[in-house]
Design an enzyme around this catalytic site. Structure first.
Site, mmCIF file in Angstrom:
data_model
loop_
_atom_site.group_PDB
_atom_site.id
_atom_site.type_symbol
_atom_site.label_atom_id
_atom_site.label_comp_id
_atom_site.label_asym_id
_atom_site.label_seq_id
_atom_site.Cartn_x
_atom_site.Cartn_y
_atom_site.Cartn_z
ATOM 1 N N TYR A 11 33.660 26.056 23.527
ATOM 2 C CA TYR A 11 32.228 26.251 23.780
ATOM 3 C C TYR A 11 31.905 27.659 23.302
ATOM 4 O O TYR A 11 32.437 28.631 23.824
ATOM 5 C CB TYR A 11 31.959 26.092 25.271
ATOM 6 N N TYR A 65 22.593 38.853 29.489
ATOM 7 C CA TYR A 65 23.162 37.539 29.195
ATOM 8 C C TYR A 65 24.644 37.679 28.848
ATOM 9 O O TYR A 65 25.486 36.946 29.356
ATOM 10 C CB TYR A 65 22.386 36.884 28.054
ATOM 11 N N HIS A 105 27.991 36.358 31.040
ATOM 12 C CA HIS A 105 29.009 35.483 30.457
ATOM 13 C C HIS A 105 30.378 36.165 30.398
ATOM 14 O O HIS A 105 31.401 35.496 30.487
ATOM 15 C CB HIS A 105 28.566 34.983 29.084
ATOM 16 N N TRP A 108 24.967 28.273 38.737
ATOM 17 C CA TRP A 108 24.953 29.030 37.478
ATOM 18 C C TRP A 108 23.547 29.021 36.873
ATOM 19 O O TRP A 108 23.045 30.036 36.412
ATOM 20 C CB TRP A 108 25.974 28.466 36.501
ATOM 21 N N TRP A 109 22.918 27.857 36.855
ATOM 22 C CA TRP A 109 21.564 27.768 36.311
ATOM 23 C C TRP A 109 20.618 28.693 37.086
ATOM 24 O O TRP A 109 19.792 29.377 36.488
ATOM 25 C CB TRP A 109 21.056 26.348 36.371
#
Length: 106
Positions: free
Chosen positions: A41, A18, A22, A76-77
């Site tokens: 964010y 993860y 990112h 992206w999802w």
């Protein structure tokens, strides 16, 4: 500026992946988030529970509701779906968090 907070989760053993994904976030996704009005964010990980806590600050005049329709967001999802619980459309399962305290006056 308005702020939203929400919780997501990771699948076991996926914290490093993860973070790596990112660290390599696609520039076109960053631009889409900024274009939608997001000014900050941040995502935090609780390594014991694998819960992700996200805090998003955005402009009053935003287009966040249009992000799910963007091809870059959908890609992206799909890219993230294998490492976190997701809906059938590949969007991450998330729960909005309710504010209970702020040190700053509103």
């Amino acid at each position: 500026m308005p702020m939203r907070a929400f919780r997501m989760n990771l699948n076991p053993g996926q914290a490093d992946e993860y973070r790596r994904r990112h660290d390599e976030i696609w520039p076109e996704l960053v631009q889409a988030l900024r274009d939608a009005g997001i000014t900050d964010y941040r995502i935090f990980l609780d390594p014991q529970s694998l819960a992700l806590f996200a805090v998003m600050t955005h402009e009053d005049d935003h287009t966040l509701d249009q992000l799910p329709r963007l091809p870059v967001m959908q890609r992206w999802w799909q890219h993230m779906q294998s490492i976190m619980p997701s809906h059938p459309d590949a969007s991450p399962i998330s729960v909005d968090l309710q504010p209970v305290f702020s040190l700053n006056p509103e």
